[in-house]
Design an enzyme around this catalytic site. Structure first.
Site, mmCIF file in Angstrom:
data_model
loop_
_atom_site.group_PDB
_atom_site.id
_atom_site.type_symbol
_atom_site.label_atom_id
_atom_site.label_comp_id
_atom_site.label_asym_id
_atom_site.label_seq_id
_atom_site.Cartn_x
_atom_site.Cartn_y
_atom_site.Cartn_z
ATOM 1 N N LEU A 228 0.860 -1.181 0.000
ATOM 2 C CA LEU A 228 0.000 0.000 0.000
ATOM 3 C C LEU A 228 0.897 1.231 0.000
ATOM 4 O O LEU A 228 1.469 1.610 1.018
ATOM 5 C CB LEU A 228 -0.925 0.000 1.217
ATOM 6 C CG LEU A 228 -1.806 -1.239 1.438
ATOM 7 C CD1 LEU A 228 -2.796 -0.993 2.572
ATOM 8 C CD2 LEU A 228 -2.554 -1.620 0.168
ATOM 9 N N ASP A 229 1.024 1.856 -1.167
ATOM 10 C CA ASP A 229 1.958 2.962 -1.358
ATOM 11 C C ASP A 229 1.401 4.253 -0.754
ATOM 12 O O ASP A 229 0.243 4.605 -0.989
ATOM 13 C CB ASP A 229 2.206 3.156 -2.857
ATOM 14 C CG ASP A 229 3.052 4.369 -3.150
ATOM 15 O OD1 ASP A 229 4.239 4.371 -2.765
ATOM 16 O OD2 ASP A 229 2.525 5.336 -3.751
ATOM 17 N N ALA A 230 2.255 4.964 -0.012
ATOM 18 C CA ALA A 230 1.898 6.279 0.555
ATOM 19 C C ALA A 230 0.562 6.242 1.285
ATOM 20 O O ALA A 230 -0.198 7.209 1.281
ATOM 21 C CB ALA A 230 1.880 7.339 -0.547
ATOM 22 N N VAL A 231 0.279 5.129 1.929
ATOM 23 C CA VAL A 231 -1.055 4.886 2.485
ATOM 24 C C VAL A 231 -1.398 5.833 3.634
ATOM 25 O O VAL A 231 -2.574 6.126 3.879
ATOM 26 C CB VAL A 231 -1.185 3.407 2.912
ATOM 27 C CG1 VAL A 231 -0.291 3.096 4.105
ATOM 28 C CG2 VAL A 231 -2.622 3.036 3.213
#
Length: 559
Positions: A228-231
């Site tokens: 989960l990128d830059a979540v």
């Protein structure tokens, strides 16, 4: 499980997530369950080691990059790694893939879904879920600008007079970017990372449904690990920091429930490059958010230990590592496509020591990225450098570079959790200043792409640093994968023998123990350790007496 999903939706949306929205979601989940037939691994173990790479990492004269990568992986990497983290391979417009134009497609210049399927036949796959923002060149955003029905609130428009001074800024760039709409009005849209990366509006149930579709697509295409990128930035509330908000955690819990429902065994990994205490909050209660979190404090602390020839800060931090449950573990790494984050050091080292480290690295050729603070000052947040060059000095010999590099990776492989190794590390890469000059951004220093013949020739040349690093690191990974003591869940302790030598014993349920000794200094170290007998797996030398001699930067794994 369905009740849990409904409860999270109620907490996030209240009455705005209607019965119609819920029926759409249920239909999609039921359809996904039928499509996702691949069985996931039940639990991680010592054999799990992840390769982090770009899909277009290698090119050749007759094949696109993805099939070229598959060939290279089969020849050089398949026997070493269990998982491949393919950094965003979707059509993109900037940020080397993290400004996604179409979440559901493979970039045509790289290859096609069939190539990824073929890679999945010989490796477990990890995909990026770029969930916070998408490209200004995307159809979704074009539909928004054209004010098409169904896209009215896909992105976040804010009155530019709004007080946003409390918002955490990861970049020294404007938070709001003006765009002209079809009716010639101007809207100021939330852009956390750049004016080409437009933040999605998760207050809209339609956005949530669209992004769940993306997630289900990745699961159907074989993703077993999902990053989960830059979540941390997903939910916005003006007047707050807009990072780590309660509803961000609720959305992660919702996604975890969905994944557990349709593809049990899939692992969620949260990417939050923040101070350690904020990072570990993404484990939730131990069974409801991330299965793994990136161990962001490890890369700068290992670097600090080798640079200072002192393990005390690293050990003090590691002695306090605790997990909320056996259903969670660490995602450990030293290098990635991004630089070495400094925020995870804050609270662990004095600011003066962090700035001293930054200055020393700058003098050796590293590049630094800065962020704006709410009080108007700015701070370094990332060092851009290959991990090889971060650990060594310009005048270092290749033998010394290799020794320091292998030492650092032995520490990585000894820590509890699942280790991940960046492609530039296994290839023994140095700083790519030509790439920075050509592409115009600092992170290009550690993102060089190669012709497969060129890199194969260098790896085969016994006189090269690449050859030495590849073979030594491969041997180390293979040793780790074949000894159960390194299972992510097994007992872990760490202590200092002296300021330059640390000890990491790992033991399994059968009572077998493997002890790591690490000399982070340039000096020979003589240490006295009672009752430590066995064989050093790395040098294949028997350890018989209480006094052990460690060469500069030497590691021992004694069993």
């Amino acid at each position: 499980m369905k009740q849990k999903i409904t409860d999270y939706l109620d907490e996030i949306y209240g009455g705005t997530f209607t019965a119609t929205h819920l029926q759409k979601l249920v239909t999609r989940l039921e359809s996904a369950k039928r499509l996702i037939t691949q069985r996931r691994k039940k639990h991680w173990d010592e054999s799990d080691v992840v390769l982090i790479t770009y899909a277009d990492q290698f090119h050749s004269n007759d094949l696109k990059p993805l099939p070229t990568f598959n060939q290279f992986y089969h020849q050089w990497l398949q026997s070493i790694f269990s998982h491949v983290h393919l950094l965003p391979f979707y059509p993109w417009s900037s940020d080397d893939g993290f400004s996604v134009i179409d979440y559901h497609q493979v970039a045509s210049e790289a290859g096609e879904w069939q190539d990824i399927q073929q890679l999945g036949e010989c490796s477990h796959l990890m995909f990026d879920f770029v969930c916070n923002h998408m490209s200004a060149k995307s159809e979704w955003f074009k539909n928004y600008l054209q004010q098409h029905p169904g896209f009215e609130d896909f992105f976040i428009a804010v009155d530019p007079q709004t007080d946003l001074s409390a918002v955490t800024r990861p970049r020294a760039l404007p938070l709001l970017t003006p765009f002209q709409m079809r009716d010639h009005s101007t809207r100021h849209l939330w852009t956390t990372f750049s004016d080409d990366q437009i933040d999605l509006n998760y207050r809209s149930p339609e956005v949530l449904l669209a992004m769940v579709d993306v997630l289900l697509c990745y699961l159907a295409k074989g993703a077993e690990y999902v990053r989960l990128d830059a979540v941390g930035f997903m939910w916005k509330e003006p007047g707050t920091s807009c990072i780590h908000l309660e509803k961000t955690h609720l959305i992660i819990k919702l996604l975890r429930s969905i994944i557990d429902n349709v593809a049990p065994g899939t692992v969620i990994i949260t990417e939050t490059n923040v101070p350690h205490k904020d990072n570990i909050a993404y484990f939730g209660a131990g069974d409801d958010e991330a299965h793994m979190v990136y161990q962001f404090s490890l890369p700068p602390l290992v670097l600090h230990a080798v640079q200072k020839q002192n393990v005390e800060a690293l050990c003090a931090w590691a002695q306090n590592l605790t997990l909320p449950s056996s259903n969670t573990t660490w995602f450990n790494f030293l290098a990635s496509h991004d630089g070495i984050g400094l925020n995870p050091l804050r609270g662990l080292l004095p600011e003066s020591e962090i700035l001293e480290l930054v200055e020393a690295l700058q003098q050796e050729g590293a590049l630094v990225n800065w962020k704006n603070n709410p009080d108007g000052t700015r701070s370094p947040y990332e060092i851009n450098v290959t991990y090889m060059d971060a650990l060594s000095r310009r005048e270092s010999s290749d033998e010394e570079r290799c020794a320091r590099f292998i030492l650092a990776h032995a520490i990585l492989l000894s820590f509890p959790g699942v280790p991940a190794i960046y492609i530039q590390s296994i290839l023994g890469s140095r700083n790519d200043y030509a790439g920075v000059e050509k592409l115009g951004y600092n992170r290009a220093i550690n993102r060089k792409k190669y012709h497969s013949k060129e890199i194969t020739r260098e790896l085969n040349d016994e006189a090269t640093l690449r050859h030495a690093v590849y073979h030594e690191l491969s041997r180390l990974i293979t040793l780790r994968r074949s000894h159960n003591e390194f299972h992510p869940d097994n007992n872990f302790t760490i202590d200092t023998i002296n300021s330059s030598v640390m000890r990491i014993p790992r033991s399994n349920a059968d009572g077998n123990c493997l002890t790591g000794l690490f000399n982070v200094s340039k000096n020979i170290q003589h240490v006295n350790i009672t009752n430590l007998h066995g064989r050093d797996l790395i040098s294949e030398v028997d350890i018989l007496g209480n006094e052990i001699t460690l060469r500069p930067w030497q590691v021992m794994w004694i069993k």
